[in-house]
Write a protein that holds these residues in place. Structure first.
Motif, PDB file in Angstrom:
ATOM      1  N   LYS A 177      -6.796   5.052  -2.975  1.00  0.00           N
ATOM      2  CA  LYS A 177      -7.628   4.634  -4.103  1.00  0.00           C
ATOM      3  C   LYS A 177      -9.078   4.707  -3.653  1.00  0.00           C
ATOM      4  N   ARG A 197      -6.090   3.219   2.482  1.00  0.00           N
ATOM      5  CA  ARG A 197      -4.693   3.531   2.806  1.00  0.00           C
ATOM      6  C   ARG A 197      -3.949   4.071   1.602  1.00  0.00           C
ATOM      7  N   GLU A 198      -4.242   3.508   0.444  1.00  0.00           N
ATOM      8  CA  GLU A 198      -3.500   3.911  -0.746  1.00  0.00           C
ATOM      9  C   GLU A 198      -4.163   5.074  -1.461  1.00  0.00           C
ATOM     10  N   GLU A 205      -6.983  -1.484   2.552  1.00  0.00           N
ATOM     11  CA  GLU A 205      -5.921  -1.093   1.637  1.00  0.00           C
ATOM     12  C   GLU A 205      -6.326   0.030   0.672  1.00  0.00           C
TER      13      GLU A 205
END
Lengths: 149, 93
Positions: free
Chosen positions: A136, A133-134, A130
């Motif tokens: 970050k 993906r984001e 995640e």
């Protein structure tokens, strides 16, 4: 840069491209990443594939049960498993098809896309965790999710 | 599959035979919430490919979507992989 090519014949083609049987797997000897091109030898068609164990170490489908004729008499070490990667507009949201992996028999040079009926494996599992993906960065958690549909 | 359609009527428990080695049996017919459900039993060689049509279509659609990958996509995946493998404190680089 030289590139190793491994020829693989898909006797049944790949779903949606049943007429195309002969492919080559392009292996970058510099190993700059886990992804490979699976390219048709005579058509302009190529898929990005990857060894699923690099992203899902626990992914262990029953290949011998799903395609006994393809793997029969072949040592497990000579069998390879790949999953096809689908890349949307944002490549960080790329997914892999864990439901219908590609099984390759290195001894016979044959390959097949094998749908794992009743397995619950997803058709499109995000390959990156995640935080990647984001966009970050610096966050822990490098384990990609593979939610069952 | 551009062939003509053969229409047969069968009762529960009855079967049709396809070729020499495939048998399709109507196991039950149910109605749930106003929709009819037919349960089929298929006796066929283990290596025969049998799918629900929508599963077959989904795999096909996924393969077609995957076939559009570009060199740029490939490079982006390799980059994201390196980022994923980098120690957490290095990810901001």
């Amino acid at each position: 840069m030289t590139t190793d090519r491994v020829r693989i014949v898909f006797d049944e083609g790949i779903l949606g491209f049943e007429d195309i049987r002969e492919y080559e797997l392009l292996v970058d000897p510099e190993e700059r990443g886990p992804f490979r091109w699976l390219r048709a030898t005579s058509e302009k068609l190529a898929f990005i594939v990857v060894d699923p164990h690099l992203f899902w170490p626990d992914y262990d489908p029953d290949i011998a049960g799903a395609c006994p004729d393809l793997v029969d008499g072949t040592d497990r070490k000579e069998l390879s498993l790949y999953v096809i990667v689908t890349v949307p507009d944002n490549p960080l949201l790329a997914t892999a098809n864990l439901f219908a992996p590609l099984v390759v028999n290195g001894r016979t040079g044959k390959g097949r896309q094998v749908p794992l009926r009743g397995s619950g494996f997803p058709l499109a599992a995000h390959i990156f965790p995640e935080d990647i993906r984001e966009g970050k960065v610096g966050l822990a958690g490098a384990c990609p999710d593979a939610q069952v549909r | 599959m551009g062939w003509p359609v053969l229409v047969l009527t069968r009762r529960c428990g009855e079967s049709v035979i396809i070729a020499d080695d495939i048998k399709v049996t109507i196991i039950s017919v149910d109605t749930k919430a106003g929709r009819a459900y037919v349960k089929l039993g298929i006796t066929a060689p283990a290596d025969l490919k049998i799918y629900r049509e929508e599963i077959y279509e989904e795999i096909k659609r996924e393969n077609e979507a995957a076939s559009g990958a570009t060199l740029t996509d490939f490079a982006a995946l390799a980059r994201a992989w390196r980022q994923m493998k980098a120690p957490a404190q290095d990810r901001s680089k």
